[in-house]
Design an enzyme around this catalytic site. Structure first.
Site, PDB file in Angstrom:
ATOM      1  N   SER A   1      39.044  41.318  55.094  1.00 28.43           N
ATOM      2  CA  SER A   1      39.370  40.247  53.933  1.00 28.43           C
ATOM      3  C   SER A   1      40.688  40.004  54.162  1.00 28.43           C
ATOM      4  CB  SER A   1      38.973  40.925  52.715  1.00 28.43           C
ATOM      5  OG  SER A   1      37.730  40.795  52.462  1.00 28.43           O
ATOM      6  N   LEU A   2      41.152  38.707  54.912  1.00 24.71           N
ATOM      7  CA  LEU A   2      42.568  38.610  55.107  1.00 24.71           C
ATOM      8  C   LEU A   2      43.021  37.672  53.814  1.00 24.71           C
ATOM      9  CD1 LEU A   2      44.767  38.765  57.228  1.00 24.71           C
ATOM     10  CD2 LEU A   2      44.117  36.495  58.053  1.00 24.71           C
ATOM     11  N   HIS A   3      42.430  36.491  53.870  1.00 26.74           N
ATOM     12  CA  HIS A   3      42.811  35.656  52.449  1.00 26.74           C
ATOM     13  C   HIS A   3      44.045  34.905  52.502  1.00 26.74           C
ATOM     14  CE1 HIS A   3      38.809  36.936  51.391  1.00 26.74           C
ATOM     15  NE2 HIS A   3      39.107  37.833  50.590  1.00 26.74           N
TER      16      HIS A   3
ATOM     17  N   CYS B   1      41.310  43.009  43.768  1.00 26.06           N
ATOM     18  CA  CYS B   1      41.763  41.435  44.182  1.00 26.06           C
ATOM     19  C   CYS B   1      41.524  40.562  42.937  1.00 26.06           C
ATOM     20  CB  CYS B   1      40.925  41.280  45.271  1.00 26.06           C
ATOM     21  SG  CYS B   1      40.947  42.140  46.720  1.00 26.06           S
TER      22      CYS B   1
ATOM     23  N   CYS C   1      29.503  35.960  46.299  1.00 30.81           N
ATOM     24  CA  CYS C   1      30.586  36.843  46.784  1.00 30.81           C
ATOM     25  C   CYS C   1      31.600  36.797  45.634  1.00 30.81           C
ATOM     26  CB  CYS C   1      31.170  36.410  47.762  1.00 30.81           C
ATOM     27  SG  CYS C   1      30.543  36.360  49.407  1.00 30.81           S
TER      28      CYS C   1
ATOM     29  N   CYS D   1      22.830  42.409  51.030  1.00 27.42           N
ATOM     30  CA  CYS D   1      23.849  42.920  50.423  1.00 27.42           C
ATOM     31  C   CYS D   1      24.295  43.954  49.756  1.00 27.42           C
ATOM     32  CB  CYS D   1      24.992  41.876  49.871  1.00 27.42           C
ATOM     33  SG  CYS D   1      26.555  41.942  49.251  1.00 27.42           S
TER      34      CYS D   1
ATOM     35  N   CYS E   1      36.003  49.062  41.564  1.00 26.24           N
ATOM     36  CA  CYS E   1      36.464  48.798  42.764  1.00 26.24           C
ATOM     37  C   CYS E   1      38.093  49.076  42.211  1.00 26.24           C
ATOM     38  CB  CYS E   1      36.336  47.593  43.645  1.00 26.24           C
ATOM     39  SG  CYS E   1      37.086  47.686  44.876  1.00 26.24           S
TER      40      CYS E   1
ATOM     41  N   GLU F   1      25.358  46.242  41.733  1.00 25.81           N
ATOM     42  CA  GLU F   1      24.278  45.267  41.893  1.00 25.81           C
ATOM     43  C   GLU F   1      24.146  45.076  43.489  1.00 25.81           C
ATOM     44  OE1 GLU F   1      25.866  42.322  38.264  1.00 25.81           O
ATOM     45  OE2 GLU F   1      26.165  41.733  40.109  1.00 25.81           O
TER      46      GLU F   1
ATOM     47  N   CYS G   1      38.325  38.474  42.480  1.00 28.75           N
ATOM     48  CA  CYS G   1      36.992  39.043  42.631  1.00 28.75           C
ATOM     49  C   CYS G   1      36.677  39.921  41.179  1.00 28.75           C
ATOM     50  CB  CYS G   1      37.214  40.165  43.615  1.00 28.75           C
ATOM     51  SG  CYS G   1      35.663  41.186  43.649  1.00 28.75           S
TER      52      CYS G   1
ATOM     53  N   ASN H   1      33.906  31.382  44.597  1.00 30.75           N
ATOM     54  CA  ASN H   1      32.828  31.437  43.511  1.00 30.75           C
ATOM     55  C   ASN H   1      33.510  31.730  42.242  1.00 30.75           C
ATOM     56  OD1 ASN H   1      30.804  30.985  45.494  1.00 30.75           O
ATOM     57  ND2 ASN H   1      31.178  32.910  46.053  1.00 30.75           N
TER      58      ASN H   1
ATOM     59  N   GLY I   1      32.714  47.126  45.575  1.00 26.34           N
ATOM     60  CA  GLY I   1      33.208  48.288  46.109  1.00 26.34           C
ATOM     61  C   GLY I   1      34.098  48.078  47.408  1.00 26.34           C
ATOM     62  N   GLU I   2      34.921  49.124  47.894  1.00 28.16           N
ATOM     63  CA  GLU I   2      35.715  48.850  48.909  1.00 28.16           C
ATOM     64  C   GLU I   2      34.946  49.907  49.947  1.00 28.16           C
ATOM     65  OE1 GLU I   2      37.727  47.285  51.013  1.00 28.16           O
ATOM     66  OE2 GLU I   2      37.681  49.107  52.333  1.00 28.16           O
TER      67      GLU I   2
ATOM     68  N   SER J   1      32.461  45.153  55.415  1.00 31.20           N
ATOM     69  CA  SER J   1      33.769  44.256  54.897  1.00 31.20           C
ATOM     70  C   SER J   1      34.582  45.242  54.236  1.00 31.20           C
ATOM     71  CB  SER J   1      33.156  43.200  54.274  1.00 31.20           C
ATOM     72  OG  SER J   1      34.413  42.419  53.578  1.00 31.20           O
TER      73      SER J   1
HETATM   74  N1  SAH Z   1      35.788  45.312  49.388  1.00 27.48           N
HETATM   75  C1  SAH Z   1      35.310  44.641  50.666  1.00 27.48           C
HETATM   76  C2  SAH Z   1      34.133  43.746  49.950  1.00 27.48           C
HETATM   77  C3  SAH Z   1      34.469  42.808  49.243  1.00 27.48           C
HETATM   78  S1  SAH Z   1      32.965  41.441  48.891  1.00 27.48           S
HETATM   79  C4  SAH Z   1      36.415  43.612  50.991  1.00 27.48           C
HETATM   80  O1  SAH Z   1      37.284  43.416  50.274  1.00 27.48           O
HETATM   81  O2  SAH Z   1      36.156  42.940  51.869  1.00 27.48           O
HETATM   82  C5  SAH Z   1      32.968  40.383  50.477  1.00 27.48           C
HETATM   83  C6  SAH Z   1      33.756  39.273  50.297  1.00 27.48           C
HETATM   84  O3  SAH Z   1      33.824  38.390  48.999  1.00 27.48           O
HETATM   85  C7  SAH Z   1      35.472  39.731  50.570  1.00 27.48           C
HETATM   86  O4  SAH Z   1      35.775  38.904  51.714  1.00 27.48           O
HETATM   87  C8  SAH Z   1      35.969  39.396  49.107  1.00 27.48           C
HETATM   88  O5  SAH Z   1      37.562  39.167  49.244  1.00 27.48           O
HETATM   89  C9  SAH Z   1      35.181  38.292  48.915  1.00 27.48           C
HETATM   90  N2  SAH Z   1      35.371  37.644  47.632  1.00 27.48           N
HETATM   91  C10 SAH Z   1      35.720  38.309  46.444  1.00 27.48           C
HETATM   92  N3  SAH Z   1      35.511  37.497  45.474  1.00 27.48           N
HETATM   93  C11 SAH Z   1      35.460  36.237  45.652  1.00 27.48           C
HETATM   94  C12 SAH Z   1      35.048  35.030  45.013  1.00 27.48           C
HETATM   95  N4  SAH Z   1      35.266  34.911  43.724  1.00 27.48           N
HETATM   96  N5  SAH Z   1      34.694  34.037  45.819  1.00 27.48           N
HETATM   97  C13 SAH Z   1      34.302  34.229  47.026  1.00 27.48           C
HETATM   98  N6  SAH Z   1      34.485  35.065  47.925  1.00 27.48           N
HETATM   99  C14 SAH Z   1      34.970  36.221  47.128  1.00 27.48           C
END
Ligand code: SAH
Length: 347
Positions: free
Chosen positions: A215-217, A111, A337, A100, A107, A86, A114, A295, A160-161, A190
């Site tokens: 992506s720290l989180h 995570c 996202c 995007c 991937c 997508e 995701c 999301n 994907g990463e 990212s």
């Molecule tokens: N693999 C890359 C790109 C991922 S998508 C990465 O990890 O950064 C881009 C961002 O969306 C990332 O920060 C990812 O962690 C975040 N993301 C993933 N799932 C999500 C969700 N359900 N809601 C909001 N953001 C999300």
């Protein structure tokens, strides 16, 4: 006809061709108004004849969904091997468009919040497959004069990463920089934070000076490992060491690094988490925290309660940390996202 790489295909047929001819050929794929090899007047008649079956887009099929607000479009792209990915087009604050792109089918990072992470990894995308996600949207907008015309930003935040597909992502960025008006500060890669790849990028003299988002989180190692299986005990220390090298290399550009932070209710949005994040951000220095509303992707997590979100954001701000909030777009078409997943890729 499927061709793995347009450029390789051209080179195979015309090995003697000087590099400027190659560039002319490639540039035509980015020239407004040209929609087929036959229309490439920079090619000789015999070249046009030889190359005429090259598909204009490398993927055979796309299905486009539109959000109610008409500010987000999602394309479900079927690749030559029937895999699906997508790509999303969304209107940015200035009224222009941000594309995007996906860099892999599925991937491997898994995570837990995701949707793509639940698919597992299938394969890397080729350069043409990534570049053509952008070109698809260029043509889409060309055909719709009622929409704003300009794509100004590209984010590698689809499926994907990107750093796990390093070379193809790099070549894609170089191609976009060469043939479009989009500059390196308008492109963001990212990453989940693959330290070896982040290090490789710093050592790579020809890596383009694009923006990076990590992506720290969570700035708490236990929480981060629990929600991101790719994390490990001393990840944060390694990331910190890496940011020092990053700032040393890009000292003159005075740029910050972005940390993305998806807000998961009671999981990483408590006051204790805010404090850990503030501490970490202070150690890193020039950092921007981009808070992402979660999301919906499944039953494990809930999005932060509005008051928890506001509290977290305020704590950071009051501590002097640069913090922004990402606007959610396209959630009605599952284009936001972390929502990018295509059912029949599941194996
Ligand atoms: N693999 C890359 C790109 C991922 S998508 C990465 O990890 O950064 C881009 C961002 O969306 C990332 O920060 C990812 O962690 C975040 N993301 C993933 N799932 C999500 C969700 N359900 N809601 C909001 N953001 C999300």
């Amino acid at each position: 006809m499927f061709v793995e790489s347009r450029l390789k295909f051209y080179k195979e047929h015309y090995p003697e061709s000087p590099s400027y001819r190659l560039e002319q050929f490639e540039r035509a794929f980015f020239t407004p108004g040209i929609r087929s090899v036959e229309a490439m007047t920079t090619l000789s008649k015999t070249e046009r004849e030889t190359l005429k079956d090259l598909p204009w887009l490398t993927f055979p099929e796309t299905l486009i969904l539109t959000s109610k607000k008409q500010d987000t479009f999602k394309a479900i792209v079927t690749l030559h091997d029937d895999k699906k990915i997508e790509t999303v087009l969304m209107q940015n604050r200035r009224g222009h468009w941000t594309v995007c792109v996906s860099s892999q089918v599925g991937c491997a990072m898994a995570c837990t919040f995701c949707a793509t992470g639940t698919m597992g990894f299938t394969r890397n995308l080729t350069v043409d497959e990534i570049v053509d996600q952008y070109r698809l949207w260029v043509m889409y907008l060309e055909d719709r004069p009622e929409l704003a015309p300009r794509i100004t930003n590209i984010v590698f935040m689809g499926m994907g990463e990107p750093l796990a597909n390093y070379q193809n992502v790099k070549t894609t960025i170089e191609t976009i920089l060469r043939y479009t008006e989009i500059g390196p500060t308008r492109i963001t890669v990212s990453t989940v934070g693959l330290i070896p790849m982040l290090t490789k990028l710093l050592d790579d003299e020809t890596w383009p000076p694009v923006r990076l988002a990590v992506s720290l989180h969570s700035a708490d190692p236990t929480t981060r490992s629990a929600i991101m299986p790719s994390s490990y005990a001393n990840f944060l220390e390694k990331l910190l060491e890496w940011t020092e090298k990053y700032f040393a290399k890009f000292a003159t550009r005075r740029r910050h690094i972005t940390f993305e932070y998806v807000m998961l209710s009671k999981v990483n949005d408590t006051s204790a988490h805010a404090k850990a994040l503030i501490q970490f951000a202070r150690r890193v220095g020039k950092v921007r925290i981009n808070l992402i509303p979660y999301n919906f992707t499944g039953d494990i997590y809930r999005d932060s309660l509005p008051e928890d979100f506001a509290h977290f954001e305020n704590e950071l701000r009051e501590a002097g940390v640069l913090v922004t909030r990402r606007k959610t777009m396209g959630d009605d078409i599952a284009a936001a996202c972390g929502q990018l997943v295509v059912e029949n890729n599941k194996q």
